[in-house]
Design a protein around this motif. Structure first.
Motif, short mmCIF file in Angstrom:
data_model
loop_
_atom_site.label_atom_id
_atom_site.label_comp_id
_atom_site.label_asym_id
_atom_site.label_seq_id
_atom_site.Cartn_x
_atom_site.Cartn_y
_atom_site.Cartn_z
N LYS A 25 0.82 -1.21 0.00
CA LYS A 25 0.00 0.00 0.00
C LYS A 25 0.85 1.26 0.00
CE LYS A 25 -4.06 -1.96 2.13
NZ LYS A 25 -5.04 -1.86 3.21
N LYS A 26 1.98 1.24 0.66
CA LYS A 26 2.82 2.43 0.78
C LYS A 26 3.72 2.65 -0.43
CE LYS A 26 1.97 3.97 4.95
NZ LYS A 26 1.58 5.30 5.26
N PRO A 28 3.19 2.67 -3.82
CA PRO A 28 2.77 3.65 -4.83
C PRO A 28 2.88 5.09 -4.34
CG PRO A 28 1.21 1.85 -4.74
CD PRO A 28 2.15 1.67 -3.60
N GLU A 29 2.57 5.31 -3.06
CA GLU A 29 2.70 6.66 -2.50
C GLU A 29 4.16 7.11 -2.50
OE1 GLU A 29 0.92 6.98 1.36
OE2 GLU A 29 -0.85 5.86 0.72
N MET A 30 5.04 6.19 -2.14
CA MET A 30 6.47 6.53 -2.13
C MET A 30 6.96 6.83 -3.54
SD MET A 30 7.84 3.76 0.67
CE MET A 30 9.49 3.86 0.06
N ARG A 32 5.16 7.98 -6.06
CA ARG A 32 4.62 9.27 -6.46
C ARG A 32 5.42 10.41 -5.84
NH1 ARG A 32 -0.32 7.92 -4.59
NH2 ARG A 32 -0.96 6.26 -5.96
N GLY A 33 5.71 10.28 -4.57
CA GLY A 33 6.51 11.31 -3.88
C GLY A 33 7.89 11.45 -4.48
N ARG A 36 7.52 13.28 -7.84
CA ARG A 36 7.30 14.72 -7.65
C ARG A 36 8.59 15.43 -7.27
NH1 ARG A 36 2.21 13.57 -4.14
NH2 ARG A 36 0.63 13.37 -5.75
#
Length: 82
Positions: A25-26, A28-30, A32-33, A36
């Protein structure tokens, strides 16, 4: 010992440890970050290059704006002798 650097099995072990530590779960967020922050870094380095770039030969330097307000010079008054 470190002559060859990373081999494919080293990278697989690192990926497996990351997945176990952070979970699916984490990740994809990582990602994306990270994307960016890489875009921001790329934009900032491009801006720094543009600021420090020398003008090409044959091009006019950027015009400076004309001063619209007159300069005020301080008036010197002589001390009074009372």
């Amino acid at each position: 010992m470190l002559r060859n650097g990373f081999e494919p099995w080293h990278i697989l072990i690192v990926v497996a440890v990351v997945v176990l530590l952070f979970g699916s779960k984490k990740l994809p967020e990582m990602a994306r970050g990270l994307g960016r922050s890489m875009r921001i870094l790329k934009a900032e380095t491009a801006a720094l290059r543009e600021d420090g770039a020398e003008p090409e030969p044959g091009t006019a330097p950027p015009a400076t704006p004309a001063r619209t307000t007159p300069e005020v010079t301080p008036q010197v008054t002589s001390p009074r002798a009372d």
